[in-house]
Design an enzyme around this catalytic site. Sequence first.
Site, short mmCIF file in Angstrom:
data_model
loop_
_atom_site.label_atom_id
_atom_site.label_comp_id
_atom_site.label_asym_id
_atom_site.label_seq_id
_atom_site.Cartn_x
_atom_site.Cartn_y
_atom_site.Cartn_z
CG HIS A 109 -0.83 -3.33 1.93
ND1 HIS A 109 -1.30 -2.06 1.70
CD2 HIS A 109 -1.91 -4.08 2.29
CE1 HIS A 109 -2.61 -2.04 1.91
NE2 HIS A 109 -3.00 -3.25 2.27
CD GLU A 132 1.52 -1.05 -0.12
OE1 GLU A 132 1.55 -0.16 0.74
OE2 GLU A 132 0.49 -1.39 -0.72
CG HIS A 144 0.14 2.01 3.19
ND1 HIS A 144 -0.44 0.79 2.88
CD2 HIS A 144 -0.18 2.25 4.48
CE1 HIS A 144 -1.09 0.34 3.93
NE2 HIS A 144 -0.94 1.21 4.93
CD GLU A 190 -0.75 4.69 -0.55
OE1 GLU A 190 0.04 3.87 -1.03
OE2 GLU A 190 -1.76 4.38 0.12
#
Lengths: 289, 289
Positions: free
Chosen positions: B20, B23, B115, B153
């Site tokens: 992404h 990010e 992420h 994450e």
Amino acid sequence: VTSSLGLPALSRVAICGGTHGNELSGVYLLRELQKSRQEEAPDSVALVTVMSNPRAVQQCRRYTETDLNRCFTDATLSSPISDRTPYEIVRAQELNALLGPKGSADAVDLVCDLHNTTANMGTCTPTSRGRNHSIQPSMSPVLLHLCPLDAMEIGPQPHGVIRADIMGIMAEGVRLMLDWVCRFNSGEQFKGDKMEVYTLVRNVDYPRDPATHSIIAAIHPQLQDRDFCLLHHGDPLFLHFSGKTECYPWAEPLYPFFVNEGAYYEKGIALSLAHKNTVGIPPICVQRD
Amino acid sequence: VTSSLGLPALSRVAICGGTHGNELSGVYLLRELQKSRQEEAPDSVALVTVMSNPRAVQQCRRYTETDLNRCFTDATLSSPISDRTPYEIVRAQELNALLGPKGSADAVDLVCDLHNTTANMGTCTPTSRGRNHSIQPSMSPVLLHLCPLDAMEIGPQPHGVIRADIMGIMAEGVRLMLDWVCRFNSGEQFKGDKMEVYTLVRNVDYPRDPATHSIIAAIHPQLQDRDFCLLHHGDPLFLHFSGKTECYPWAEPLYPFFVNEGAYYEKGIALSLAHKNTVGIPPICVQRD
């Protein structure tokens, strides 16, 4: 006895949200105001509510082609429109026709433009008087008269996210502003006061790789979230990805603001530095015809 | 004496950033790894570093045409490419050729995909085993063997912003992961352990206007930033823009996570709800040929 400065009534007020389409407090507050406008608007104020950049709001992006908030110069507002004109320039001219023309007698008396920042700046009122960019860490309604085109800037909130706490503060700010305008228009006298004003000295960019222009450092953890806390020579400014700390190099202490604002990476601004001044506000009241 | 479970060596490890493009911890950590790869990679590991979605990184957006992180299904990876195929589908097939093919003997042994989230989730390892989506609030290296395609994450961090504290945590997570893989490959025996695993029960959308589909409530301030804190019947869930509080309607207490993740507004997810389980991890060691 000090006599009050008489100023014209603020009869027509515009509230704008979504000038940046991913600053969501203003987007959703504006939609709420549009639903409940009838009850909210005080009698002595004609209120206009405008979604400034509906196309960017729909895409949840700051802008689609160019930053709308940089399109309100006299040159851009009078530039000819063609098929290739960026959407935001077309939209700026539409907004100028709706709320202005800027500087004319037909223009609304006050524009309150709702913004968010990822910086931990609390509630601020950025203003621009000629070339003198200033910011106030809490909104002073008296200031409205000095700068009829104002923003209300509230953070920290990630772009593309709505936080109930930040939206609540913005809703209260708008309510206080409208309440103040109504009281002013009704003839209430306001005492003189003092106000803190931060005046821009310089913007500071992130350290970058000279070849790729990619950033090579982040705001130092000791500076992150500490907007408006005075910086002195030698204080940590950046933490390089290599591990090195880069310090504040100037002799003169200055106040940081817009520290790590997400939208300013592309503008080459990691933080702004300001002088703090205290400005005297005279006693004011509405000027009767 | 408990005998260890023998598992194959993790000889080839891929670290991916920018799946992404907004990010930023993963984007910048990956660039640093690419600069210093020679020194960092332990002898017993062949390390590949990949910027997954360079076009989205360049635009600082999550994706350009479709979410790359939803393109790794068997159907999408084998779909025919035409001029109108979204960039991310083309890129997913390139990545599958580079790191896979997925499920084949040629595939790398471990993918660590970096992420960020705007939710206050700390460091997590989302994994997907068949249709069973789970998340662990701290990364367990032993888990790597159960789920060879993993994400790391880390939040909270606004998208499009890099915070030195969050990037530091991610850098430490990557260092620990590589260190563990190296020790494992070298023949070190690891004792059995227990691990907390949160398994998805359901996603909950924001309350929306039925006509416009626009959200009409934000995450309640009492829930905001409280990921992994158990929710009971009657606890505040949403604060409607009208002022009304909407409460947790279910009898069974569940754990919230991905609370107010900015990228999930468009996916219709305000928060996810999970069961918490404790999973036993057997003692393991590398399987000698």
